[in-house]
Enzyme design. Structure first.
Site, PDB file in Angstrom:
ATOM      1  N   CYS A  85       0.820  -1.212   0.000  1.00 40.14           N
ATOM      2  CA  CYS A  85       0.000   0.000   0.000  1.00 40.14           C
ATOM      3  C   CYS A  85       0.852   1.259   0.000  1.00 40.14           C
ATOM      4  CB  CYS A  85      -0.933   0.012   1.202  1.00 40.14           C
ATOM      5  SG  CYS A  85      -1.816  -1.531   1.370  1.00 40.14           S
ATOM      6  N   HIS A 324      -9.294   3.471  -1.592  1.00 39.75           N
ATOM      7  CA  HIS A 324      -7.888   3.121  -1.431  1.00 39.75           C
ATOM      8  C   HIS A 324      -7.414   2.210  -2.564  1.00 39.75           C
ATOM      9  CE1 HIS A 324      -4.094   2.132   0.268  1.00 39.75           C
ATOM     10  NE2 HIS A 324      -4.446   1.105   1.012  1.00 39.75           N
TER      11      HIS A 324
END
Lengths: 372, 307
Positions: A85, A324
């Site tokens: 991420c 996200h």
């Protein structure tokens, strides 16, 4: 920083479920917007760094460097970086290295992810690549499960209640209402967070950032001046598995990266006016605030309960409100900081982006010269 | 991703995970990954008695942090080729002591924490006589042999008896000190601590990181007045050499045991910085009289506050 690195322009797609847009289409949309925003031509770009995590597993697409480069007429040198991420912020960090070492004058940084093409189990398995495949995965753990473990320990140690934790997602959704690029632009009450479906106890559905498609791009340059300058870019790492850490309610990589970033920018944390932090799960937001010493251990929730006068936290809506798309987030955070600093005429903003359960953390500090 | 060879590697190391332990975090994964039975799966981070941590499935209904677990092999899933995959799972042996409501405030415990050789026992001895009207030292359960320097603070038990008490949930905290030469275990019995509370006095314990965390799990962090003792010295290296010096001059340990103790002391020093929230006060033990005076002040103030 060994050179002045200016942020000259940025662009992004709205984050969301873009079934009709392919990974290259998302990238192209963000890149075009950034070039237009910077007021340069494509030919001014002399290197590209793209951050992406799961293109290979989900879209069967590697070679994203070459793919992005082919969007420009002169095909500048390009490479893809990966840090789960944190891929987006690590792409920015890599671009800084190219600029500081004088390998390039103007670099295009892209973060992109296409996640909604695959079914949930395939996405869950691809995201587990951010954990430790030999220690965590065989027990049947998922990524929400990893943060479920962290939240259980945090609540046990500090007595945080379910009702308090629900304030986090609710606040981020409230902020996202004002962001036209956010995936969710609606209010979510703390009660509905508390009563959403359990995912990995004590975490519930609305504690988790969503599966999203999206891309963001920024253009960094050392020759083109702009009022926005990167004052620090710091990268730190930690053990992949929770089983190898002395504590799971604090992330060493965040502490290291943030502390070094403040030193590099030569600022005190109190000078930061806007903070974009990595709230992949609600509990992470609290731990991050504590690791960056904006709150004492166990007291992070105070910032959501009482608010902070001097600093905004996730004004964009954060990962929960904006969505996200994993590789895009780190780049998008810097774009959001730029917008916030211009609007508020404040001087410093910090972007905190981590991968996995804080195994890679990259912190950037953006400085805004109010009167250039 | 779990591939047959990675699964094989994982299983080949099963003996490393075949150990008793304590749950330090637990979650229920509602949607397990592909290949696992499609039902909620309880997974825990387990601190094994040897000091390492593992992630594994927990068998049992609503396990809680602090519960003791014992390992067993279990058939976890059948893959597409109908091969049965076994793995170590952890079964809840005994729920943690006094776990029904961790926030019942029975009284408080005075805990002195520090690396081996920092002077915990001395401080504890002097403090208990200086505050003889208030504190009582809690006997330390140990599996090690009695030694000359021991001064009535230990209760000696066999390893088997220790494990039996631990599994029965009779220990409020226990630890195994990693050592090359022997398997030493230390612990505190819940009944000893409760007895001192019932007498209206303050139990005084000498701990290291696992014992302190165990007590915080059993009685709640709020029930501990937690004081850390640091060796004098401005750097980590100076602190460690100070400890080495003290261990050598007190002449209680063999050279082998001293080497073990210094190795453990290094991780004990990290613990002070990693888990700041577990300490109320950190003191540097460079002058015993000053340390005793400060501790006395803390205890008397806490006595005032809790009255």
């Amino acid at each position: 920083m060994n050179a002045d690195v200016f942020l000259v322009g940025s662009g992004q797609t709205r984050f969301g479920e873009w079934w009709d847009k392919s990974l290259p289409a998302l990238i192209e949309e963000a890149v075009s917007a950034a070039i237009t925003d910077a007021g340069i031509t494509a030919l001014d770009i002399d290197a590209i760094v793209i951050g992406n995590m799961i293109g290979q597993q989900i879209s069967g697409q590697g070679q994203l460097g070459a793919m992005t480069s082919a969007l420009l007429p002169h095909r500048p040198p390009a490479l893809r970086v990966e840090a789960a991420c944190a891929s987006g912020s690590v792409a920015v960090h890599t671009a800084c290295a190219l600029l500081e070492s004088k390998r390039a004058e103007t670099v295009l940084v892209v973060g992109a992810e296409k996640m909604t093409d695959a079914e949930n189990t395939a996405i869950a398995s691809a995201l587990m690549g951010a954990g430790d495949s030999e220690r965590d995965a065989p027990a049947g753990l998922t990524f929400p499960g990893i943060f479920g473990l962290i939240a259980s320990r945090y609540m046990h140690d500090y007595g945080l209640t379910r009702e308090e934790l629900s304030l986090v997602s609710s606040r981020h959704h409230e902020h996202a209402k004002a962001n036209p690029y956010a995936q969710f632009r609606s209010s979510v009450s703390p009660e509905s967070v508390s009563s959403s479906a359990p995912v990995a106890d004590p975490l519930r559905l609305l504690d988790c950032s969503p599966i999203s498609d999206g891309a963001a791009a920024i253009i960094l340059s050392r020759t083109r001046k702009s009022p926005l300058r990167l004052a620090a870019s710091q990268l730190a790492t930690d053990a992949l598995s929770l089983a190898e850490r002395p504590t799971i309610t604090s992330f060493a990589a965040t502490r290291d990266a943030f502390c070094r970033a403040c030193e590099e920018a030569e600022i005190d944390r109190k000078e930061i006016a806007h903070l974009e932090l990595h709230d992949c799960f609600s509990i992470a937001a609290l731990i991050n605030l504590e690791d960056m010493q904006f709150a004492d251990p166990g007291q992070g929730i105070g910032i959501y309960r009482d608010g902070l006068q001097e600093m905004s936290v996730n004004l964009s809506g954060g990962l929960k409100g904006c969505g996200h798309p994993v590789g895009a987030t780190g780049v998008k955070q810097i774009r959001d900081l730029a917008k916030q600093l211009k609007a508020s005429k404040q001087r410093f903003g910090a972007a905190h982006n981590f991968g996995g359960a804080g195994a890679t953390c990259c912190v950037h500090i953006l400085e805004h010269a109010c009167e250039p | 991703m779990i591939t047959p060879p990675s699964l094989h590697r994982h299983l080949r190391s099963w003996h490393e995970r075949m150990e008793r332990g304590t749950i330090s975090a637990v979650t229920t994964v509602r949607h397990p990954p592909a290949g696992f039975p499609d039902e909620p799966r309880i997974i825990g981070l387990i601190t094994l008695d040897g000091g390492s941590s593992v992630i594994g499935r927990i068998a049992g209904i609503s396990p809680r942090i602090g519960d003791r677990v014992v390992p067993r092999m279990s058939m976890e899933r059948v893959n597409e080729q109908k091969l049965r995959a076994y793995d170590v799972v952890y079964e809840v042996a005994a729920p943690a002591a006094l776990q029904e409501d961790p926030f019942v405030f029975e009284g408080y415990i005075l805990a002195l924490t520090g690396p081996s050789g920092v002077g915990k026992s001395t401080v504890s001895k002097v403090l208990s006589s200086a505050l003889s009207g208030i504190v009582t030292r809690v006997p330390i359960l140990t599996t090690r042999e009695p030694k000359d320097g021991d001064d009535g603070e230990y209760l000696y038990v066999t390893r088997e008896e220790f494990i039996r008490l631990e599994d029965a949930g009779a220990l409020a905290a226990s630890t195994r000190i990693p050592s090359v030469s022997e398997d030493r275990r230390y612990g505190y019995r819940t009944e000893d601590i409760c007895k001192i509370w019932n007498e209206g006095r303050v139990p005084l314990v000498v701990t290291e990181m696992h014992l302190l965390q165990g007590l915080a799990r059993s009685f709640g962090r709020r029930s501990i007045l937690s004081c850390g003792l640091l060796p004098p010295g401005t750097s980590r290296r100076a602190m460690l050499s100070q400890l080495l010096h003290r261990l050598r001059t007190r002449g209680r340990d063999s050279e082998q045991s001293i080497a073990d103790r210094v190795r453990n002391a290094s991780s004990d020093l990290d613990f002070f910085s990693h888990r700041k929230e577990l300490f109320d006060h950190l003191l540097v033990n460079d002058d015993i009289d000053a340390v005793i005076a400060t501790l006395k002040g803390h205890v008397l103030r806490t006595q005032e506050d809790t009255r």
